[in-house]
Design an enzyme around this catalytic site. Sequence first.
Site, PDB file in Angstrom:
ATOM      1  N   LEU A 254      -9.673 -10.481  -3.698  1.00 46.47           N
ATOM      2  CA  LEU A 254      -8.248 -10.604  -4.001  1.00 46.47           C
ATOM      3  C   LEU A 254      -7.638 -11.309  -2.796  1.00 46.47           C
ATOM      4  O   LEU A 254      -7.885 -10.897  -1.655  1.00 46.47           O
ATOM      5  CB  LEU A 254      -7.594  -9.235  -4.187  1.00 46.47           C
ATOM      6  CG  LEU A 254      -7.654  -8.587  -5.565  1.00 46.47           C
ATOM      7  CD1 LEU A 254      -7.037  -7.193  -5.504  1.00 46.47           C
ATOM      8  CD2 LEU A 254      -6.933  -9.420  -6.607  1.00 46.47           C
ATOM      9  N   ASP A 255      -6.854 -12.365  -3.022  1.00 47.63           N
ATOM     10  CA  ASP A 255      -6.310 -13.074  -1.869  1.00 47.63           C
ATOM     11  C   ASP A 255      -5.337 -12.192  -1.098  1.00 47.63           C
ATOM     12  O   ASP A 255      -4.882 -11.156  -1.590  1.00 47.63           O
ATOM     13  CB  ASP A 255      -5.653 -14.393  -2.305  1.00 47.63           C
ATOM     14  CG  ASP A 255      -4.417 -14.184  -3.146  1.00 47.63           C
ATOM     15  OD1 ASP A 255      -3.386 -13.785  -2.588  1.00 47.63           O
ATOM     16  OD2 ASP A 255      -4.483 -14.429  -4.369  1.00 47.63           O
ATOM     17  N   MET A 256      -5.017 -12.595   0.105  1.00 40.76           N
ATOM     18  CA  MET A 256      -4.250 -11.748   1.015  1.00 40.76           C
ATOM     19  C   MET A 256      -2.912 -11.323   0.444  1.00 40.76           C
ATOM     20  O   MET A 256      -2.463 -10.191   0.667  1.00 40.76           O
ATOM     21  CB  MET A 256      -4.055 -12.467   2.352  1.00 40.76           C
ATOM     22  CG  MET A 256      -3.331 -11.620   3.387  1.00 40.76           C
ATOM     23  SD  MET A 256      -3.218 -12.395   5.013  1.00 40.76           S
ATOM     24  CE  MET A 256      -4.855 -12.072   5.645  1.00 40.76           C
ATOM     25  N   GLU A 257      -2.250 -12.178  -0.312  1.00 36.42           N
ATOM     26  CA  GLU A 257      -0.924 -11.869  -0.833  1.00 36.42           C
ATOM     27  C   GLU A 257      -0.957 -11.160  -2.192  1.00 36.42           C
ATOM     28  O   GLU A 257       0.087 -10.845  -2.745  1.00 36.42           O
ATOM     29  CB  GLU A 257      -0.090 -13.144  -0.931  1.00 36.42           C
ATOM     30  CG  GLU A 257       0.221 -13.768   0.423  1.00 36.42           C
ATOM     31  CD  GLU A 257       0.809 -12.743   1.394  1.00 36.42           C
ATOM     32  OE1 GLU A 257       1.798 -12.085   1.017  1.00 36.42           O
ATOM     33  OE2 GLU A 257       0.283 -12.601   2.515  1.00 36.42           O
ATOM     34  N   SER A 258      -2.160 -10.921  -2.721  1.00 40.06           N
ATOM     35  CA  SER A 258      -2.286 -10.188  -3.991  1.00 40.06           C
ATOM     36  C   SER A 258      -2.619  -8.737  -3.716  1.00 40.06           C
ATOM     37  O   SER A 258      -3.076  -8.377  -2.627  1.00 40.06           O
ATOM     38  CB  SER A 258      -3.371 -10.825  -4.868  1.00 40.06           C
ATOM     39  OG  SER A 258      -3.017 -12.141  -5.222  1.00 40.06           O
TER      40      SER A 258
END
Length: 234
Positions: free
Chosen positions: A103-107
């Site tokens: 999951l990307d950092m902002e998700s």
Amino acid sequence: MPERLQKIISSHGLTSRREAERLIRDGRVFVNGVKAVIGQSADAGIDEIVVDGTLVAAKSDGIYIMLNKPRGYLTSAGDDRGRKTVMDLVSGVGQRIYPVGRLDMESEGLLLLTNDGLFANTVAHPSFNKTKTYEVRVTGDLEHAVQKLRLPMLVDGYEVHAKSVSIVRKFAGGGVLSVSIGEGRNRQVRKMCSSCGLEVRALTRVSIGPLELGSLEVGSWRHLTESERKALCS
């Protein structure tokens, strides 16, 4: 720590490194039930390694965790730039584990962690086509975008196709979408939305296959039940 398979096999006294390479090439070595290939690495403390039906290294007891990942955390086992990672949130597990997929950092939302390589591969590899569902808060023309999101499109040169797209709720200037995919390519849902003229304000993964995030609080984790683990692997 991961090492080349031939080194692990020879260090267990089964044969020389050169002979181990030949065994791998001949298809006689399996890691977590999958035929090994030349150049492959494994972790003797995590992976199950079998040569000609003989167990060389047995993986430790399986650990299967679901985490509600917060925004601002890197999905990685470590970071040389000192950024916060999801491992900071599960430091009390007591054994070495690693994230399944990304999951990307902002998700935020549902993230699995384990020490079982076969389980990780079954859940994360695109060939197993596990459905992943996301709730995406966006701004833009919802009705127009939803029609486009339901069609095949190119993302980073690959054709992708949402399994389902629906509007959860609307608000002035945008709303919340439910988007289900099977491929799980890098930042796929964000890129799909962007290509349809939507700006993503927040993205939360709410399910992987039959496993749902449910009421697990942001930043909290729990062990999977045996029935949950089996359902994910079926």
